[in-house]
Design an enzyme around this catalytic site. Structure first.
Site, PDB file in Angstrom:
ATOM      1  N   ALA A   1     -11.478  14.836  31.350  1.00 27.66           N
ATOM      2  CA  ALA A   1     -12.504  13.803  31.189  1.00 27.66           C
ATOM      3  C   ALA A   1     -12.235  12.618  32.108  1.00 27.66           C
ATOM      4  O   ALA A   1     -13.122  12.165  32.843  1.00 27.66           O
ATOM      5  CB  ALA A   1     -12.567  13.350  29.732  1.00 27.66           C
TER       6      ALA A   1
ATOM      7  N   ARG B   1     -12.132  28.684  13.847  1.00 24.51           N
ATOM      8  CA  ARG B   1     -10.732  28.328  13.648  1.00 24.51           C
ATOM      9  C   ARG B   1     -10.424  27.827  12.248  1.00 24.51           C
ATOM     10  O   ARG B   1      -9.399  28.169  11.664  1.00 24.51           O
ATOM     11  CB  ARG B   1     -10.328  27.262  14.679  1.00 24.51           C
TER      12      ARG B   1
END
EC number: 1.3.5.1
Length: 637
Positions: A45, A331
């Site tokens: 990022a 997950r």
């Protein structure tokens, strides 16, 4: 109370981002040279944002506490990056990626942000290919895809088990080009310790040089925090040891709301803990669940070698419980299922805290060479750590803290509640809701850095009049003095306990009471233990050395002080949210082991406001409005 304005554009979902980009104000090329932007962090990022802003003509200063941007934790991501290219012609689309992400986050993310992420994902792959990222390819030369959890299509692009590393090298090359052109000034070994707010706007940061101890002020017109997540609040996690919450937490104490701090992700595919003196955990990529089958013995206490347990005595519990998704269930669900099997006395390995991830069937079907081509570096890493050969016997895995979906609150423009302070990647809360689907972290980091912030920061600069300030401003001087005072306090206590001893104790409290399963009783207990730990920390800490040179104990002291305060807020957030959703599993709110949401009362973003030392944080709520998806009980069966 804060006024939370998400600034979501009006109009149809599919047109919001395009219309918003057109309506944003622009900075003309000549004026871009007059503006200075600070980017803290140079992972996917931060590196993408710094490189892109400089390419556009802005003057950029980029800060990392490493010796090089190449050491950012983004490099550790293994399995892949999602994008709605539909190369497999298997029914994927931007809309399906959007829906899978909303559903995967258990309907606790903003529609507009998630749809934009799905839209931009298509451009990310083109950008990375143009940079030379060596994605895996099919025999004919087309980019290959594989499956990941929470999706029934193959949309994950990958470079063996090194996807994060290869993507980071692409962003790093773009960043280094701008450094060479002197459009980016790179600051290494610099840790951000505070953000400076003047007239309500973020105007710079305070840093400490980790080699010399020098405290410095840096002035800018806008600041970007791209400093990753806070999983190390648990001490043991898959995060790099340097990963911390300090930059975000110091911004929070200056007025940036902290959103959904209790939303932490437990990854189901990690190498189990092997000792009391372990300092971190190692992730085994979710991509392994494409070909690996997860199982435990059907009988409790069965400690035979896996090869001695016949097929009819094995419980492939994910395939049994979630036949539509099988081993690629999301997950949070897969982690809870593994814990359930181990709690039932059917776990494997030392202490019964493990389940098998077995490649035997895949090796028989495809051959060992094919499996080695797909996952060879991951298998090698597993063997080096465990001294077990996964080609010959199943891997042993167990859930561990991995990613944090919570973070600083941002609006649609990725700006925090402090004007001018933008937050990107894992450091913000915006795109994943209560659970992140695998291969979406790299997608979000690059989307924010390459394709969102360059527009929205320009709009901020063009729309706001900024007073001229320099490092002699009283706010910079006051922030520097506050940092020196804290360091002197650390060094002057001369207590009896090390920083790491406090961090380990905090981690055990957090894992026990705010980990995979949470209860009202446990969270209340944690909210008694953490303040007591904080009181001892500030009276019995021992930090040797001085502040005028390299002092890693001093560095960690500041980070652990922030982790302790964050841990308390995480427990408070988890206690107030009386529902289960995604990775936030309150044992009181479940149906047959599955999360039970309460949409009538908790369909909102919890944005916590710092109220001052010793005062309870203030809860602000941003309602989540769903106009394009139907709120339903999440099912992967």
């Amino acid at each position: 109370m804060l006024e939370l304005n998400a600034k979501i554009p009006s109009g149809p979902l599919e047109q919001k981002w395009d219309n918003h980009r057109f309506n944003m104000k622009l900075v003309n090329p000549a004026n871009k040279r007059k503006h200075h932007v600070i980017v803290v962090g140079a992972g996917l990022a931060g590196g993408a944002a710094a490189a892109t802003m400089a390419e556009l003509g802005y003057n950029v200063s980029c800060f990392v506490f490493h010796d090089s941007p190449r050491r950012a934790h983004s490099i550790a991501a293994q399995g892949g990056i999602n994008a709605a290219k539909n190369y497999q012609n298997d029914g994927d689309s931007v809309r399906r990626l959007f829906y899978d992400t909303i559903k995967g986050g258990d309907f606790r993310a903003r529609e507009a942000n998630v749809y934009r992420l799905a839209q931009v994902s298509v451009n990310i792959i083109d950008q990375c290919v143009a940079q030379g990222v060596p994605f895996a390819r099919e025999y004919g030369g087309l980019l290959a895809n594989r499956s990941f959890g929470g999706a029934q299509v193959s949309r994950t692009f990958y470079a063996r088990g090194q996807t994060g590393q290869q993507l980071l090298l692409g962003a790093y090359q773009a960043l280094e080009r701008q450094i060479g052109l002197k459009k980016v000034q790179m600051h290494t070994h610099e840790e951000m310790l505070d953000v400076v707010v003047i007239n309500g706007q973020a105007r710079g940061i305070i840093t400490r040089n980790l080699l010399t101890g020098k405290i410095e002020s840096h002035v800018a017109d806008a600041v970007v925090l791209a400093t990753g997540g806070y999983g190390n609040v648990f001490f043991l996690s898959t995060n790099a040891k340097y990963s911390n919450v300090t930059a975000s937490w110091r911004a929070h104490k200056k007025g940036a709301a902290f959103a959904n701090p209790c939303y932490t992700q437990i990854h189901p595919t990690c190498i189990p803990v092997h000792g009391e003196h372990q300092s971190k955990l190692t992730l085994m990529s979710e991509s392994l669940r494409n070909d690996g089958r997860v199982w435990v013995p059907k009988k409790q206490g069965d400690n035979r070698a896996p090869s001695a347990i016949p097929e009819h005595e094995r419980d492939y519990y994910l395939e049994r419980k979630y036949p539509s998704f099988g081993n690629l269930a999301p997950r949070d669900i897969s982690s809870r299922a593994a814990k359930e099997a181990c709690d039932d006395g059917r776990g494997v390995g030392p202490g019964g805290l493990g389940v098998y991830l077995d490649f035997g069937d895949a090796i028989k079907r495809l051959g060992q060479q094919t499996i080695a081509e797909r996952y060879g570096n991951l298998f090698d890493m597993y063997q080096r750590i465990t001294d077990e050969n996964p080609y010959q016997q199943p891997m042993r895995i167990y859930p561990a803290v991995h990613y944090t979906m919570g973070g600083l609150w941002v609006d649609y423009n990725l700006m925090s509640t402090i004007p001018g302070l933008h937050v990107a990647g894992e450091a913000n809360f915006s795109d994943h809701g209560a659970n992140r689907l695998g291969a979406s972290a790299l997608m979000q980091g690059l989307a924010d850095g390459y394709f969102v912030l360059p527009y929205t920061i320009g709009d901020y600069l063009a729309s706001n009049k900024l007073d001229k300030v320099d490092a002699s401003h009283p706010e910079f001087r006051a922030a520097e003095e506050a940092i020196r005072a804290q360091q002197n306090k650390f060094l002057g206590m001369k207590g009896k306990r090390t920083v790491d001893s406090f961090h380990k104790e905090l981690g055990k409290i957090m894992w026990e009471y705010c980990g995979m399963a949470r209860t009202r009783e446990g969270l209340s207990k944690a909210l008694e233990l953490i303040p007591a730990l904080k009181e001892e920390f500030w009276s019995n800490l021992n930090v040797p050395g001085s502040a005028e040179s390299l002092n890693q104990s001093l560095e960690r002291a500041g980070r652990v002080a922030d982790f302790i305060e964050l841990g308390e807020l995480m427990c408070r957030d988890a206690l107030h949210r009386e529902e289960s959703c995604g990775g936030h599993f309150r044992s009181e709110y479940q149906e047959e082991g599955e999360a039970k949401r309460n949409d009538d009362e908790f369909a909102y973003v919890a944005a916590w406001e710092y109220a001052g030392e010793g005062k309870a944080s203030i809860l602000n709520k941003e309602p989540l409005v769903y106009e394009n998806v139907h709120l339903s009980t999440r099912s992967y069966k």
